[in-house]
Design a protein around this motif. Structure first.
Motif, mmCIF file in Angstrom:
data_model
loop_
_atom_site.group_PDB
_atom_site.id
_atom_site.type_symbol
_atom_site.label_atom_id
_atom_site.label_comp_id
_atom_site.label_asym_id
_atom_site.label_seq_id
_atom_site.Cartn_x
_atom_site.Cartn_y
_atom_site.Cartn_z
ATOM 1 N N PRO A 126 -4.919 -10.257 39.324
ATOM 2 C CA PRO A 126 -3.749 -11.120 39.097
ATOM 3 C C PRO A 126 -3.891 -12.030 37.883
ATOM 4 O O PRO A 126 -2.881 -12.443 37.307
ATOM 5 N N GLU A 127 -5.100 -12.353 37.479
ATOM 6 C CA GLU A 127 -5.269 -13.249 36.328
ATOM 7 C C GLU A 127 -4.802 -12.625 35.010
ATOM 8 O O GLU A 127 -4.614 -13.328 34.016
ATOM 9 N N PHE A 128 -4.568 -11.305 35.031
ATOM 10 C CA PHE A 128 -4.072 -10.626 33.821
ATOM 11 C C PHE A 128 -2.622 -10.190 33.969
ATOM 12 O O PHE A 128 -2.177 -9.269 33.275
ATOM 13 N N SER A 129 -1.880 -10.833 34.831
ATOM 14 C CA SER A 129 -0.506 -10.400 35.110
ATOM 15 C C SER A 129 0.387 -10.498 33.874
ATOM 16 O O SER A 129 1.201 -9.597 33.602
ATOM 17 N N THR A 130 0.286 -11.590 33.115
ATOM 18 C CA THR A 130 1.110 -11.744 31.918
ATOM 19 C C THR A 130 0.724 -10.709 30.863
ATOM 20 O O THR A 130 1.598 -10.099 30.226
ATOM 21 N N LEU A 156 -9.118 -5.112 25.606
ATOM 22 C CA LEU A 156 -9.624 -6.491 25.606
ATOM 23 C C LEU A 156 -8.534 -7.379 26.204
ATOM 24 O O LEU A 156 -7.613 -7.819 25.512
ATOM 25 N N ALA A 157 -8.636 -7.622 27.492
ATOM 26 C CA ALA A 157 -7.583 -8.336 28.205
ATOM 27 C C ALA A 157 -7.790 -9.845 28.109
ATOM 28 O O ALA A 157 -8.918 -10.351 28.075
ATOM 29 N N VAL A 158 -6.654 -10.556 28.075
ATOM 30 C CA VAL A 158 -6.646 -12.027 28.013
ATOM 31 C C VAL A 158 -5.974 -12.540 29.284
ATOM 32 O O VAL A 158 -4.900 -12.054 29.674
ATOM 33 N N ASP A 159 -6.583 -13.502 29.957
ATOM 34 C CA ASP A 159 -6.013 -13.989 31.215
ATOM 35 C C ASP A 159 -4.803 -14.881 30.952
ATOM 36 O O ASP A 159 -4.478 -15.234 29.810
ATOM 37 N N ASP A 160 -4.127 -15.245 32.035
ATOM 38 C CA ASP A 160 -2.886 -16.012 31.919
ATOM 39 C C ASP A 160 -3.094 -17.388 31.290
ATOM 40 O O ASP A 160 -2.173 -17.939 30.685
ATOM 41 N N THR A 178 3.616 -3.489 29.409
ATOM 42 C CA THR A 178 4.770 -2.714 29.880
ATOM 43 C C THR A 178 5.992 -2.952 29.009
ATOM 44 O O THR A 178 6.695 -2.005 28.627
ATOM 45 N N GLN A 179 6.271 -4.231 28.677
ATOM 46 C CA GLN A 179 7.464 -4.568 27.888
ATOM 47 C C GLN A 179 7.413 -3.948 26.488
ATOM 48 O O GLN A 179 8.436 -3.504 25.959
ATOM 49 N N THR A 180 6.269 -3.929 25.885
ATOM 50 C CA THR A 180 6.127 -3.405 24.530
ATOM 51 C C THR A 180 5.839 -1.900 24.496
ATOM 52 O O THR A 180 5.655 -1.344 23.404
ATOM 53 N N ARG A 181 5.801 -1.272 25.688
ATOM 54 C CA ARG A 181 5.534 0.158 25.812
ATOM 55 C C ARG A 181 4.150 0.548 25.295
ATOM 56 O O ARG A 181 3.887 1.719 24.999
ATOM 57 N N LEU A 182 3.262 -0.414 25.196
ATOM 58 C CA LEU A 182 1.885 -0.108 24.834
ATOM 59 C C LEU A 182 1.133 0.535 25.991
ATOM 60 O O LEU A 182 0.143 1.252 25.774
ATOM 61 N N ALA A 183 1.589 0.303 27.216
ATOM 62 C CA ALA A 183 0.928 0.910 28.377
ATOM 63 C C ALA A 183 1.010 2.431 28.295
ATOM 64 O O ALA A 183 0.038 3.142 28.605
ATOM 65 N N THR A 184 2.154 2.950 27.854
ATOM 66 C CA THR A 184 2.292 4.404 27.713
ATOM 67 C C THR A 184 1.354 4.944 26.639
ATOM 68 O O THR A 184 0.727 5.998 26.812
ATOM 69 N N ASN A 226 -4.385 4.865 34.538
ATOM 70 C CA ASN A 226 -3.116 4.171 34.350
ATOM 71 C C ASN A 226 -3.444 2.694 34.207
ATOM 72 O O ASN A 226 -3.857 2.037 35.176
ATOM 73 N N ILE A 227 -3.279 2.159 33.004
ATOM 74 C CA ILE A 227 -3.689 0.781 32.734
ATOM 75 C C ILE A 227 -2.893 -0.219 33.561
ATOM 76 O O ILE A 227 -3.431 -1.263 33.967
ATOM 77 N N THR A 228 -1.642 0.095 33.845
ATOM 78 C CA THR A 228 -0.832 -0.834 34.632
ATOM 79 C C THR A 228 -1.380 -0.959 36.051
ATOM 80 O O THR A 228 -1.513 -2.073 36.597
ATOM 81 N N ARG A 229 -1.752 0.159 36.662
ATOM 82 C CA ARG A 229 -2.305 0.116 38.009
ATOM 83 C C ARG A 229 -3.673 -0.563 38.016
ATOM 84 O O ARG A 229 -4.020 -1.283 38.974
ATOM 85 N N ILE A 230 -4.436 -0.343 36.986
ATOM 86 C CA ILE A 230 -5.765 -0.968 36.936
ATOM 87 C C ILE A 230 -5.636 -2.487 36.874
ATOM 88 O O ILE A 230 -6.296 -3.221 37.629
ATOM 89 N N LEU A 231 -4.771 -2.992 35.988
ATOM 90 C CA LEU A 231 -4.643 -4.446 35.829
ATOM 91 C C LEU A 231 -3.888 -5.086 36.990
ATOM 92 O O LEU A 231 -3.997 -6.309 37.194
ATOM 93 N N ASN A 232 -3.123 -4.307 37.735
ATOM 94 C CA ASN A 232 -2.448 -4.872 38.909
ATOM 95 C C ASN A 232 -3.448 -5.372 39.943
ATOM 96 O O ASN A 232 -3.109 -6.218 40.797
ATOM 97 N N GLN A 233 -4.668 -4.898 39.895
ATOM 98 C CA GLN A 233 -5.693 -5.338 40.830
ATOM 99 C C GLN A 233 -6.302 -6.691 40.448
ATOM 100 O O GLN A 233 -7.084 -7.252 41.224
#
Length: 275
Positions: A29-33, A56-60, A39-45, A20-27
């Motif tokens: 905080p620098e990737f919160s945005t 490829l995550a980008v920090d805040d 989640t907003q764009t439904r790409l997490a699903t 679950n990508i949302t749970r992984i990135l919740n750990q």
């Protein structure tokens, strides 16, 4: 239920919910945005429904180039940062030992059907390994769209769960040229009509062409005979179609002979009577 079925059901359920990508990135905080945008764009699903994925995550501090854009545009850009395959540092090292160290990565945006001019691909260049087994330089990334440069660097691995999901931190947002332009999807295909087909109207009858001389069709007048001309009557002979005309000289001669004969007979009778 047998233990085998219980184990099979557990493995099936675990593979269906491998990450679950949302749970992984919740750990982190620098990737919160970045996580909120997923989640907003439904790409997490869409990410969670994949079996192998690389994010490829980008920090805040570097995500501001996307955060203020409309949701549909933000979805396009963020989906470029989702690679449809599993990559980790070990896999990149194997690539660096090959002859071709620049490869194209297929992203989630490519599968959307909205990508144009290779917007759905990322170009990644991997340096050689030094004697210590580390990269002799930075791993550079950028859009594969024509005119793009390698404007982002691979900073560090965040999560690696072979061979399901991997998360890397990149230095900046990758925005392919023209990705924010309005894209008009192709019109849907129309269903075939079930109305009965009309029979084609008969073609107008054209005038029959006149028979040629070489045609086998009959003609109005009978053809001339092909027999030898020497066997037929001469030019002065009677025509075949009617009686011949009487000869004027022959007729006058016949009349004179007849009157002479009659006169001779009369005179003979008178002589007999006179005796």
């Amino acid at each position: 239920m047998s233990p085998f079925l219980v184990l099979f059901s557990f493995l099936l359920f675990s593979s269906a919910t491998a990450f679950n990508i949302t749970r992984i990135l919740n750990q982190y905080p620098e990737f919160s945005t970045f996580n909120s945008l997923l989640t907003q764009t439904r790409l997490a699903t869409a990410i969670n429904n994949r079996r192998t994925i690389t994010v490829l995550a980008v920090d805040d501090g570097a995500i501001s180039a996307v955060s203020g854009k409309p949701e549909d545009i933000a979805k396009r850009i963020v989906s470029v940062h989702v690679v449809l395959d599993y990559y980790d540092m070990e896999k990149f090292k194997k690539i660096s030992m090959g002859k071709k160290r620049s490869i194209l990565l297929t992203t989630l945006f490519q599968s959307s059907g909205l990508a144009r001019n290779q917007q759905g691909f990322i170009n990644i260049t991997i340096p050689k390994l030094n004697d210590d087994g580390d990269f002799d330089g930075e791993i550079m990334l950028g859009s594969a769209s024509p005119g793009s440069g390698l404007n982002s660097n691979l900073l560090k691995p965040v999560v690696a769960r072979p061979y399901n999901i991997s998360v890397f931190q990149v230095s900046s947002v990758i925005i392919p040229p023209g990705i924010e332009d309005e894209v008009i999807p192709p019109p849907p295909k129309k269903a075939p009509s079930h109305s009965p087909k009309r029979a084609p109207s008969p073609a107008p009858e054209s005038d029959a062409p006149a028979p040629s001389d070489e045609s086998d069709s009959p003609v109005s007048s009978p053809p001339e005979p092909e027999g030898p001309i020497a066997d037929g009557p001469g030019a002065d002979g009677p025509a075949a179609d009617g009686p011949s005309e009487p000869d004027s000289h022959s007729s006058s001669w016949t009349v004179r002979v007849t009157w002479g004969t009659c006169l001779g007979v009369v005179m003979g009778v008178l002589c007999v009577l006179a005796l």
